[in-house]
Design a protein around this motif. Structure first.
Motif, mmCIF file in Angstrom:
data_model
loop_
_atom_site.group_PDB
_atom_site.id
_atom_site.type_symbol
_atom_site.label_atom_id
_atom_site.label_comp_id
_atom_site.label_asym_id
_atom_site.label_seq_id
_atom_site.Cartn_x
_atom_site.Cartn_y
_atom_site.Cartn_z
ATOM 1 N N GLY A 186 11.513 -6.581 -8.216
ATOM 2 C CA GLY A 186 10.640 -6.356 -7.068
ATOM 3 C C GLY A 186 11.250 -5.428 -6.046
ATOM 4 O O GLY A 186 12.452 -5.141 -6.067
ATOM 5 N N ASN A 187 10.405 -4.981 -5.143
ATOM 6 C CA ASN A 187 10.854 -4.163 -4.011
ATOM 7 C C ASN A 187 11.730 -5.021 -3.090
ATOM 8 O O ASN A 187 11.390 -6.166 -2.807
ATOM 9 N N ASP A 188 12.844 -4.454 -2.621
ATOM 10 C CA ASP A 188 13.791 -5.293 -1.872
ATOM 11 C C ASP A 188 13.250 -5.797 -0.534
ATOM 12 O O ASP A 188 13.464 -6.957 -0.189
ATOM 13 N N THR A 189 12.547 -4.960 0.214
ATOM 14 C CA THR A 189 12.066 -5.435 1.518
ATOM 15 C C THR A 189 10.995 -6.506 1.356
ATOM 16 O O THR A 189 10.971 -7.494 2.091
ATOM 17 N N GLY B 155 16.081 3.849 5.130
ATOM 18 C CA GLY B 155 14.690 4.175 5.451
ATOM 19 C C GLY B 155 14.128 3.086 6.338
ATOM 20 O O GLY B 155 14.866 2.249 6.841
ATOM 21 N N THR B 156 12.815 3.093 6.501
ATOM 22 C CA THR B 156 12.159 2.045 7.275
ATOM 23 C C THR B 156 11.028 1.504 6.419
ATOM 24 O O THR B 156 10.139 2.258 6.024
ATOM 25 N N SER B 157 11.083 0.219 6.104
ATOM 26 C CA SER B 157 10.052 -0.331 5.231
ATOM 27 C C SER B 157 9.651 -1.711 5.729
ATOM 28 O O SER B 157 10.300 -2.268 6.619
ATOM 29 N N ALA B 158 8.606 -2.247 5.157
ATOM 30 C CA ALA B 158 8.097 -3.534 5.638
ATOM 31 C C ALA B 158 7.680 -4.415 4.481
ATOM 32 O O ALA B 158 7.365 -3.947 3.391
ATOM 33 N N GLY B 159 7.720 -5.720 4.728
ATOM 34 C CA GLY B 159 7.182 -6.699 3.800
ATOM 35 C C GLY B 159 6.235 -7.581 4.582
ATOM 36 O O GLY B 159 6.587 -8.057 5.663
ATOM 37 N N ILE B 160 5.039 -7.762 4.073
ATOM 38 C CA ILE B 160 4.017 -8.512 4.800
ATOM 39 C C ILE B 160 3.773 -9.842 4.089
ATOM 40 O O ILE B 160 3.560 -9.866 2.876
ATOM 41 N N ILE B 161 3.846 -10.924 4.851
ATOM 42 C CA ILE B 161 3.521 -12.241 4.304
ATOM 43 C C ILE B 161 2.217 -12.692 4.948
ATOM 44 O O ILE B 161 2.123 -12.770 6.177
ATOM 45 N N ILE B 162 1.220 -12.954 4.123
ATOM 46 C CA ILE B 162 -0.048 -13.465 4.632
ATOM 47 C C ILE B 162 -0.343 -14.775 3.930
ATOM 48 O O ILE B 162 -0.291 -14.843 2.702
ATOM 49 N N ASP B 163 -0.580 -15.802 4.728
ATOM 50 C CA ASP B 163 -0.864 -17.113 4.175
ATOM 51 C C ASP B 163 0.243 -17.569 3.209
ATOM 52 O O ASP B 163 -0.025 -18.149 2.155
ATOM 53 N N GLY B 164 1.473 -17.265 3.570
ATOM 54 C CA GLY B 164 2.619 -17.711 2.777
ATOM 55 C C GLY B 164 2.881 -16.922 1.507
ATOM 56 O O GLY B 164 3.747 -17.279 0.725
#
Ligand SMILES: [Zn+2]
Length: 402
Positions: A187-190, A217-226
């Protein structure tokens, strides 16, 4: 009949098994009666599922005194002793760690990698992972997970693009699975770190959060509803390439003025060195590391503070859009940028309160991520997820019954 209503019988099995395992893992010791009350599954199903989980050694029976006194009741607990092999493929560095399911590390090591292309990388990677796994002769891991910076199709571990090693359309998950004969998750690390924060770190019990990682770089990981927010086969949340300055510098992606050209460690160092070469006064030396730059900013060195505030404002501007789109409860920031946390969070809060909906902004919390220097914990989260959603449970039970 609507085809969407046709659910595969194995999927039903997996969903029910996962529901029972999650209850035992979260609430154990827990009795079968309590599982029935919480899961709304029939008693016979629970008996069957718990028997399979017991036989595979995934849970254990414990005898427990009932609160009302009197006879002892048999309860169930998850068994966290299983070893999980995790790998983080960084830029020229490979981190390996062996965890158990509670998140405790049992062994870890790091190696520098010389590889710069896919052809060079794969043998080197397989060699290091193979040697690491051989050392675990007594405690063979139940799964392997690898995280890397790049675009990954999470359902099959297919690396679409990872720039540093020029990985393109590489079936990395499949290659590792065939090589080591272990269920493998890539998987993607962030995105994986966002999940690790949710399972073990700063966003436990928070259903909606965003992790922003500021490193190379600048990256994000989004958690929605767990759950990690993602498409089935496509990546998302590449916030580093949102334009914040239409008159800015060219980014490696080809566009102009991306967030990464302002708010990333190399961008910040490059700006500082340019200003120093033009005669700016600062305690910073051109050879200093990014840590020193952030530390000096926190100590109010004028040049460093100005640069860091500028970067944090750009980050805040992007995050204001993220807040308007997703309304998260918490934003977590990871990276050396947290060394100047006070001024960075101040600028982010300012940008968000100016540019995001006030009802969203008021309820938002910004926190430093718990895992700042623990790159393999993302892999642990990928394996934990596969346990909790039943995918890995089913594989372990299947292996056990053969
Ligand atoms: Zn870009």
């Amino acid at each position: 009949m609507d085809t969407k209503q046709v659910v595969n019988i194995d999927q039903v099995k997996q969903i029910n098994m996962a529901a029972v395992y999650r209850l035992i893992d979260k609430l154990g010791p827990i009795s079968r009666v309590q599982i029935a009350q919480s899961s709304q599954l029939a008693g016979a199903s629970i008996t069957k599922i718990t028997r399979q989980l017991l036989e595979a050694g995934l849970i254990a029976e414990v005898s427990q005194q009932q609160s009302t006194g009197g006879r002892r009741a048999t309860s169930l607990m998850s068994r966290p002793h299983f070893r999980l092999a995790t790998v983080r493929l960084g830029r020229g560095i490979l981190d390996l760690a062996m965890y158990d399911l509670t998140g405790q590390v049992h062994q870890k090591e790091s190696h520098t990698l010389g590889a710069q292309t896919q052809e060079q990388l794969l043998p080197e990677l397989i060699d290091y992972i193979g040697t690491f796994l051989e050392k675990q002769h007594k405690n063979k891991p139940i799964a392997l997970a690898l995280t890397l910076s790049g675009l990954v199709s999470p359902s099959n571990g297919f690396v679409i693009y990872a720039p540093y090693y020029e990985l393109k359309q590489c079936p990395l998950g499949q290659i590792l699975e065939q090589q080591f004969k272990l269920p493998t998750y890539v998987g993607n690390d962030t995105r994986a770190m966002a999940l690790a924060e949710h399972y073990f770190g700063q966003s436990v019990d928070i259903s909606d959060s965003v992790l922003v990682s500021v490193h190379h770089g600048t990256s994000a990981g989004i958690i929605i509803d767990g759950q990690v927010f993602m498409h089935r086969n496509r990546d998302l949340a590449e916030i580093g390439h949102i334009q914040v300055d239409p008159l800015g510098e060219r980014c490696h992606c080809g566009n102009i003025g991306c967030l990464e050209t302002i708010c990333s460690n190399p961008a910040l160092l490059a700006r500082a060195r340019k200003l120093l070469s033009q005669g700016s006064i600062s305690k910073l030396k051109p050879t200093d590391s990014i840590e020193v730059l952030y530390q000096l900013a926190a100590q109010a060195d004028e040049l460093c503070e100005m640069l860091v505030r500028q970067a944090a404002r750009a980050l805040g501007k992007t995050l204001a859009s993220v807040v308007n789109l997703l309304n998260p409860q918490v934003i977590l920031i990871s990276g050396e940028i947290c060394l100047a946390q006070a001024i960075v969070f101040e600028e982010i809060h300012k940008s968000i309160s100016h540019q995001a909906l006030s009802s969203f902004a008021q309820q938002l919390e910004i926190r430093a991520a718990h895992y700042q220097n623990n790159p393999t914990v993302g892999g642990l989260a990928l394996i934990k997820r596969a346990m909790l959603n039943g995918e890995l449970l089913m594989q372990i039970i299947e292996q056990h019954s053969h």
